[in-house]
Design a protein around this motif. Structure first.
Motif, PDB file in Angstrom:
ATOM      1  N   VAL A   6       0.855  -1.207   0.000  1.00  0.00           N
ATOM      2  CA  VAL A   6       0.000   0.000   0.000  1.00  0.00           C
ATOM      3  C   VAL A   6       0.882   1.245   0.000  1.00  0.00           C
ATOM      4  O   VAL A   6       0.665   2.179  -0.782  1.00  0.00           O
ATOM      5  N   ARG A   7       1.891   1.252   0.838  1.00  0.00           N
ATOM      6  CA  ARG A   7       2.784   2.431   0.913  1.00  0.00           C
ATOM      7  C   ARG A   7       3.514   2.629  -0.409  1.00  0.00           C
ATOM      8  O   ARG A   7       3.703   3.754  -0.852  1.00  0.00           O
ATOM      9  N   ALA A   8       3.912   1.531  -1.041  1.00  0.00           N
ATOM     10  CA  ALA A   8       4.636   1.635  -2.315  1.00  0.00           C
ATOM     11  C   ALA A   8       3.778   2.281  -3.397  1.00  0.00           C
ATOM     12  O   ALA A   8       4.292   2.858  -4.351  1.00  0.00           O
ATOM     13  N   GLY A  45      -2.384   6.791  -1.407  1.00  0.00           N
ATOM     14  CA  GLY A  45      -3.333   7.863  -1.730  1.00  0.00           C
ATOM     15  C   GLY A  45      -4.755   7.535  -1.351  1.00  0.00           C
ATOM     16  O   GLY A  45      -5.590   8.417  -1.211  1.00  0.00           O
ATOM     17  N   GLY A  46      -5.029   6.282  -1.186  1.00  0.00           N
ATOM     18  CA  GLY A  46      -6.360   5.877  -0.762  1.00  0.00           C
ATOM     19  C   GLY A  46      -7.209   5.352  -1.908  1.00  0.00           C
ATOM     20  O   GLY A  46      -6.775   5.292  -3.061  1.00  0.00           O
ATOM     21  N   PHE A  47      -8.418   4.988  -1.540  1.00  0.00           N
ATOM     22  CA  PHE A  47      -9.332   4.346  -2.490  1.00  0.00           C
ATOM     23  C   PHE A  47     -10.227   5.385  -3.152  1.00  0.00           C
ATOM     24  O   PHE A  47     -10.732   6.290  -2.487  1.00  0.00           O
ATOM     25  N   GLU A 102      -7.475   3.181  10.116  1.00  0.00           N
ATOM     26  CA  GLU A 102      -6.649   4.262   9.566  1.00  0.00           C
ATOM     27  C   GLU A 102      -6.552   4.166   8.043  1.00  0.00           C
ATOM     28  O   GLU A 102      -6.665   5.165   7.334  1.00  0.00           O
ATOM     29  N   CYS A 103      -6.357   2.969   7.546  1.00  0.00           N
ATOM     30  CA  CYS A 103      -6.247   2.768   6.097  1.00  0.00           C
ATOM     31  C   CYS A 103      -7.629   2.790   5.437  1.00  0.00           C
ATOM     32  O   CYS A 103      -7.809   3.405   4.383  1.00  0.00           O
ATOM     33  N   LEU A 104      -8.605   2.133   6.053  1.00  0.00           N
ATOM     34  CA  LEU A 104      -9.948   2.097   5.457  1.00  0.00           C
ATOM     35  C   LEU A 104     -10.518   3.502   5.303  1.00  0.00           C
ATOM     36  O   LEU A 104     -11.309   3.770   4.393  1.00  0.00           O
ATOM     37  N   ASN A 105     -10.116   4.390   6.182  1.00  0.00           N
ATOM     38  CA  ASN A 105     -10.664   5.754   6.127  1.00  0.00           C
ATOM     39  C   ASN A 105     -10.010   6.624   5.056  1.00  0.00           C
ATOM     40  O   ASN A 105     -10.465   7.743   4.820  1.00  0.00           O
ATOM     41  N   ARG A 106      -8.961   6.120   4.414  1.00  0.00           N
ATOM     42  CA  ARG A 106      -8.352   6.871   3.307  1.00  0.00           C
ATOM     43  C   ARG A 106      -9.139   6.560   2.030  1.00  0.00           C
ATOM     44  O   ARG A 106      -8.700   5.785   1.175  1.00  0.00           O
ATOM     45  N   ALA A 107     -10.296   7.103   1.917  1.00  0.00           N
ATOM     46  CA  ALA A 107     -11.161   6.786   0.775  1.00  0.00           C
ATOM     47  C   ALA A 107     -11.976   8.004   0.387  1.00  0.00           C
ATOM     48  O   ALA A 107     -12.443   8.750   1.250  1.00  0.00           O
ATOM     49  N   ASP A 108     -12.126   8.192  -0.934  1.00  0.00           N
ATOM     50  CA  ASP A 108     -13.005   9.268  -1.409  1.00  0.00           C
ATOM     51  C   ASP A 108     -14.462   8.837  -1.300  1.00  0.00           C
ATOM     52  O   ASP A 108     -15.347   9.661  -1.093  1.00  0.00           O
ATOM     53  N   THR A 109     -14.674   7.543  -1.459  1.00  0.00           N
ATOM     54  CA  THR A 109     -16.035   7.000  -1.429  1.00  0.00           C
ATOM     55  C   THR A 109     -16.015   5.682  -0.670  1.00  0.00           C
ATOM     56  O   THR A 109     -15.179   4.824  -0.960  1.00  0.00           O
ATOM     57  N   VAL A 110     -16.901   5.556   0.303  1.00  0.00           N
ATOM     58  CA  VAL A 110     -17.064   4.289   1.026  1.00  0.00           C
ATOM     59  C   VAL A 110     -18.489   3.800   0.797  1.00  0.00           C
ATOM     60  O   VAL A 110     -19.450   4.545   1.028  1.00  0.00           O
ATOM     61  N   TRP A 111     -18.601   2.594   0.335  1.00  0.00           N
ATOM     62  CA  TRP A 111     -19.914   1.980   0.162  1.00  0.00           C
ATOM     63  C   TRP A 111     -20.041   0.790   1.107  1.00  0.00           C
ATOM     64  O   TRP A 111     -19.322  -0.204   0.985  1.00  0.00           O
ATOM     65  N   PHE A 112     -20.970   0.882   2.071  1.00  0.00           N
ATOM     66  CA  PHE A 112     -21.325  -0.267   2.893  1.00  0.00           C
ATOM     67  C   PHE A 112     -22.400  -1.054   2.137  1.00  0.00           C
ATOM     68  O   PHE A 112     -23.310  -0.456   1.538  1.00  0.00           O
TER      69      PHE A 112
END
Ligand SMILES: O=C1O[C@H](COP(=O)(O)O)[C@@H](O)[C@H](O)[C@H]1O
Length: 251
Positions: A130-132, A136-138, A187-197
């Motif tokens: 992910v770091r590599a 930037g996130g999802f 912390e990683c899951l929250n790096r997202a422009d859009t989250v769909w449950f």
């Protein structure tokens, strides 16, 4: 810790089948729009029953969508730490349901028992990956929710769910089998422009209601911990709950 969730969009469909079609269609539209804007979309996949139905719909609808799956980067929110060919693998399910059919080539699977000696080693390797990619996130992150309120493999009251300062975490003694897993952290899951449950069926109704209640703890209902980017970042996260009528019945 009490967390007040941001105002989410709630989309209710009459059946699991209609839900799968709606989510798949919206995903393909988002991906096509991102690619038309010159971007390389990054998506996060989930395992689970409704996810599999959505994945099959993506395979069905993809040919008419114009999406170039060769330039979509695919990640997983969590994985079961089992043999690579185990039917329990979220990645195996996603590959069989759509990734192979649509020709996705940039698929980043989490470790299996064939590629890591422990869940900790697998989590560290995924964090490096992910770091590599710049962390930037999802663009779009999809998350199922368990009847207990878990997301990814972050379970109520489980120590792994309390992990901070990490991208991914090894999970032992998962209350839902198989017991050994790897999960992205909040912390990683929250790096997202859009989250769909994603939730279907009345077995999810109570968990959905608890996740969306005005008050409640992340420890008891981990889905409450996915609230998107810190508002101070200046980038708001769109959060949508995609439900069928049964999963929405306790709202
Ligand atoms: O174990 C898991 O469960 C959840 C939800 O699955 P479902 O079958 O109850 O819909 C899923 O989100 C997660 O990725 C998976 O590993």
């Amino acid at each position: 810790m009490n967390v007040v969730p941001p105002s989410p969009r709630i989309e209710v469909q009459p059946s699991p089948e209609a839900l799968a079609t709606a989510v798949a269609g919206e995903l393909l539209t988002r991906l096509a729009d991102l690619q038309a804007a010159g971007q390389v979309p990054q998506i996060g996949l989930t395992g689970g029953t409704i996810a599999e139905a959505i994945h099959r719909e993506v395979a069905r609808l993809s040919p008419a969508s114009g999406v170039d799956w060769g330039t979509v980067v695919v990640w997983f929110g969590d994985e079961r730490f089992v043999a690579p060919d185990s039917p329990d693998r979220n990645a195996g399910q996603a590959r069989a349901a759509f990734l192979d059919a649509v020709g996705a080539t940039q698929v980043h699977e989490m470790a299996s028992t064939a590629t890591a000696s422990s869940v900790e080693e697998g989590a560290a390797a995924y964090a490096d990956l992910v770091r590599a990619h710049g962390s930037g996130g999802f663009d779009v992150l999809m998350l199922g929710i368990g009847p207990d309120g878990h997301v990814a493999s972050l379970f109520p009251g489980h120590p792994a769910a309390a992990t901070t300062d990490a991208v991914a975490v090894g999970v032992h003694d998962s209350p839902k089998p198989p017991p050994d897993r790897i999960s992205l952290t909040f912390e990683c899951l929250n790096r997202a422009d859009t989250v769909w449950f994603l939730a279907a069926g009345d077995g999810k109704a109570d968990a959905v209601a608890r996740a969306l209640a005005p008050e409640g703890s992340v420890t008891a209902t981990p889905a409450r911990g996915v609230t998107g980017r810190d508002p101070a970042s200046g980038t708001a996260t769109e959060i949508t709950w995609w439900l069928d009528t049964a999963a929405a019945s306790a709202l």
